[in-house]
Scaffold this motif. Structure first.
Motif, PDB file in Angstrom:
ATOM      1  N   MET A   1       0.849  -1.173   0.000  1.00 29.15           N
ATOM      2  CA  MET A   1       0.000   0.000   0.000  1.00 29.15           C
ATOM      3  C   MET A   1       0.897   1.240   0.000  1.00 29.15           C
ATOM      4  N   HIS A   2       0.497   2.245  -0.773  1.00 29.57           N
ATOM      5  CA  HIS A   2       1.249   3.498  -0.825  1.00 29.57           C
ATOM      6  C   HIS A   2       1.205   4.199   0.529  1.00 29.57           C
ATOM      7  N   ASP A   3       2.280   4.936   0.828  1.00 30.44           N
ATOM      8  CA  ASP A   3       2.313   5.692   2.082  1.00 30.44           C
ATOM      9  C   ASP A   3       1.181   6.711   2.141  1.00 30.44           C
ATOM     10  N   THR A   4       0.889   7.345   0.979  1.00 31.42           N
ATOM     11  CA  THR A   4      -0.194   8.332   0.969  1.00 31.42           C
ATOM     12  C   THR A   4      -1.538   7.659   1.227  1.00 31.42           C
ATOM     13  N   HIS A   5      -1.708   6.446   0.703  1.00 30.01           N
ATOM     14  CA  HIS A   5      -2.951   5.718   0.958  1.00 30.01           C
ATOM     15  C   HIS A   5      -3.063   5.366   2.436  1.00 30.01           C
ATOM     16  N   ALA A   6      -1.967   4.973   3.039  1.00 29.18           N
ATOM     17  CA  ALA A   6      -1.992   4.623   4.461  1.00 29.18           C
ATOM     18  C   ALA A   6      -2.368   5.838   5.302  1.00 29.18           C
ATOM     19  N   ALA A   7      -1.806   6.989   4.979  1.00 34.47           N
ATOM     20  CA  ALA A   7      -2.121   8.212   5.719  1.00 34.47           C
ATOM     21  C   ALA A   7      -3.584   8.608   5.519  1.00 34.47           C
ATOM     22  N   ARG A   8      -4.070   8.480   4.297  1.00 30.04           N
ATOM     23  CA  ARG A   8      -5.465   8.824   4.019  1.00 30.04           C
ATOM     24  C   ARG A   8      -6.407   7.843   4.721  1.00 30.04           C
ATOM     25  N   LEU A   9      -6.048   6.567   4.739  1.00 24.86           N
ATOM     26  CA  LEU A   9      -6.863   5.575   5.440  1.00 24.86           C
ATOM     27  C   LEU A   9      -6.908   5.858   6.939  1.00 24.86           C
ATOM     28  N   ASP A  10      -5.777   6.254   7.497  1.00 23.20           N
ATOM     29  CA  ASP A  10      -5.757   6.614   8.921  1.00 23.20           C
ATOM     30  C   ASP A  10      -6.709   7.776   9.196  1.00 23.20           C
ATOM     31  N   HIS A  11      -6.701   8.759   8.295  1.00 24.01           N
ATOM     32  CA  HIS A  11      -7.605   9.905   8.430  1.00 24.01           C
ATOM     33  C   HIS A  11      -9.065   9.439   8.338  1.00 24.01           C
ATOM     34  N   LEU A  12      -9.370   8.595   7.359  1.00 21.28           N
ATOM     35  CA  LEU A  12     -10.739   8.096   7.199  1.00 21.28           C
ATOM     36  C   LEU A  12     -11.153   7.236   8.396  1.00 21.28           C
ATOM     37  N   ASP A  13     -10.206   6.491   8.967  1.00 21.30           N
ATOM     38  CA  ASP A  13     -10.493   5.726  10.191  1.00 21.30           C
ATOM     39  C   ASP A  13     -10.911   6.660  11.327  1.00 21.30           C
ATOM     40  N   ARG A  14     -10.232   7.798  11.440  1.00 29.20           N
ATOM     41  CA  ARG A  14     -10.578   8.762  12.495  1.00 29.20           C
ATOM     42  C   ARG A  14     -11.974   9.352  12.263  1.00 29.20           C
ATOM     43  N   VAL A  15     -12.289   9.643  11.000  1.00 30.27           N
ATOM     44  CA  VAL A  15     -13.628  10.158  10.680  1.00 30.27           C
ATOM     45  C   VAL A  15     -14.681   9.107  11.051  1.00 30.27           C
ATOM     46  N   ALA A  16     -14.453   7.857  10.627  1.00 33.56           N
ATOM     47  CA  ALA A  16     -15.398   6.773  10.918  1.00 33.56           C
ATOM     48  C   ALA A  16     -15.529   6.558  12.427  1.00 33.56           C
ATOM     49  N   ARG A  62     -11.446   8.808  -5.041  1.00 35.01           N
ATOM     50  CA  ARG A  62     -10.195   9.517  -5.370  1.00 35.01           C
ATOM     51  C   ARG A  62      -8.969   8.622  -5.179  1.00 35.01           C
ATOM     52  N   MET A  63      -9.092   7.626  -4.301  1.00 33.37           N
ATOM     53  CA  MET A  63      -7.971   6.707  -4.065  1.00 33.37           C
ATOM     54  C   MET A  63      -7.972   5.547  -5.062  1.00 33.37           C
ATOM     55  N   GLY A  64      -8.905   5.582  -5.997  1.00 32.16           N
ATOM     56  CA  GLY A  64      -8.904   4.588  -7.054  1.00 32.16           C
ATOM     57  C   GLY A  64      -9.757   3.362  -6.795  1.00 32.16           C
ATOM     58  N   ALA A  65     -10.675   3.438  -5.848  1.00 28.66           N
ATOM     59  CA  ALA A  65     -11.561   2.296  -5.590  1.00 28.66           C
ATOM     60  C   ALA A  65     -12.407   2.035  -6.829  1.00 28.66           C
ATOM     61  N   PRO A  66     -12.585   0.766  -7.178  1.00 29.18           N
ATOM     62  CA  PRO A  66     -13.393   0.450  -8.363  1.00 29.18           C
ATOM     63  C   PRO A  66     -14.866   0.829  -8.144  1.00 29.18           C
ATOM     64  N   ARG A  67     -15.568   0.999  -9.247  1.00 30.55           N
ATOM     65  CA  ARG A  67     -16.973   1.414  -9.177  1.00 30.55           C
ATOM     66  C   ARG A  67     -17.818   0.476  -8.327  1.00 30.55           C
ATOM     67  N   ASN A 103     -17.470   0.978   5.644  1.00 32.77           N
ATOM     68  CA  ASN A 103     -16.940   1.471   4.374  1.00 32.77           C
ATOM     69  C   ASN A 103     -15.429   1.647   4.404  1.00 32.77           C
ATOM     70  N   VAL A 104     -14.899   2.136   5.492  1.00 33.52           N
ATOM     71  CA  VAL A 104     -13.442   2.270   5.593  1.00 33.52           C
ATOM     72  C   VAL A 104     -12.789   0.889   5.581  1.00 33.52           C
ATOM     73  N   LYS A 105     -13.413  -0.082   6.232  1.00 32.44           N
ATOM     74  CA  LYS A 105     -12.876  -1.449   6.212  1.00 32.44           C
ATOM     75  C   LYS A 105     -12.899  -2.014   4.792  1.00 32.44           C
ATOM     76  N   LEU A 106     -13.981  -1.791   4.059  1.00 38.78           N
ATOM     77  CA  LEU A 106     -14.043  -2.244   2.668  1.00 38.78           C
ATOM     78  C   LEU A 106     -12.901  -1.644   1.847  1.00 38.78           C
ATOM     79  N   LEU A 107     -12.675  -0.352   2.017  1.00 42.67           N
ATOM     80  CA  LEU A 107     -11.611   0.322   1.287  1.00 42.67           C
ATOM     81  C   LEU A 107     -10.243  -0.209   1.705  1.00 42.67           C
ATOM     82  N   ARG A 108     -10.025  -0.356   2.998  1.00 47.82           N
ATOM     83  CA  ARG A 108      -8.744  -0.865   3.488  1.00 47.82           C
ATOM     84  C   ARG A 108      -8.483  -2.278   2.948  1.00 47.82           C
ATOM     85  N   ASP A 109      -9.486  -3.144   3.019  1.00 52.67           N
ATOM     86  CA  ASP A 109      -9.331  -4.511   2.513  1.00 52.67           C
ATOM     87  C   ASP A 109      -8.994  -4.512   1.025  1.00 52.67           C
TER      88      ASP A 109
END
Length: 120
Positions: A1-16, A62-67, A103-109
């Motif tokens: 996983m990209h470092d930027t993705h990890a940082a963004r996921l951490d942010h989304l985890d905090r929102v969730a 924006r992180m490239g999740a498929p439709r 939703n954050v778990k789906l994205l992380r997985d």
């Protein structure tokens, strides 16, 4: 996983976390968040909770999740919104459903599986 993705996921985890499980109800130990609390306000509460939920889905896109994944996340939000709008039953449902965390778990997985596929 990209470092930027990890940082963004951490942010989304905090929102969730804030929306779904930021507070523990004393004595019964159930965790609730702003989504459940705002849902107690008739009409506008559930509507306001859609903002952060939509933000998580937008970031996934924006992180490239498929439709298909983005659609599944939308379904989770839709279920939360429809059932959550039912007085009392919806409030109890919100406590257990936790659409933002789902939703954050789906994205992380997805991102972790994508990362494993690239490194294999």
């Amino acid at each position: 996983m990209h470092d930027t993705h990890a940082a963004r996921l951490d942010h989304l985890d905090r929102v969730a976390h804030t929306m779904d499980r930021a507070l523990r109800i004393p004595l019964i130990g159930v965790r609730v968040g702003l989504d459940s609390i705002m849902g107690l306000v008739p009409g506008v509460g559930d509507l306001l909770a859609l903002g952060p939920a939509g933000y998580i889905v937008l970031q996934a896109h924006r992180m490239g999740a498929p439709r298909g994944l983005v659609a599944r996340m939308g379904v989770n939000i839709g279920i939360d919104a429809v059932v959550g709008s039912i007085p009392l039953i919806g409030d109890l449902f919100d406590v257990g459903w936790k659409a933002n965390s789902r939703n954050v778990k789906l994205l992380r997985d997805h991102l972790e599986a994508q990362s494993v596929a690239v490194t294999s």
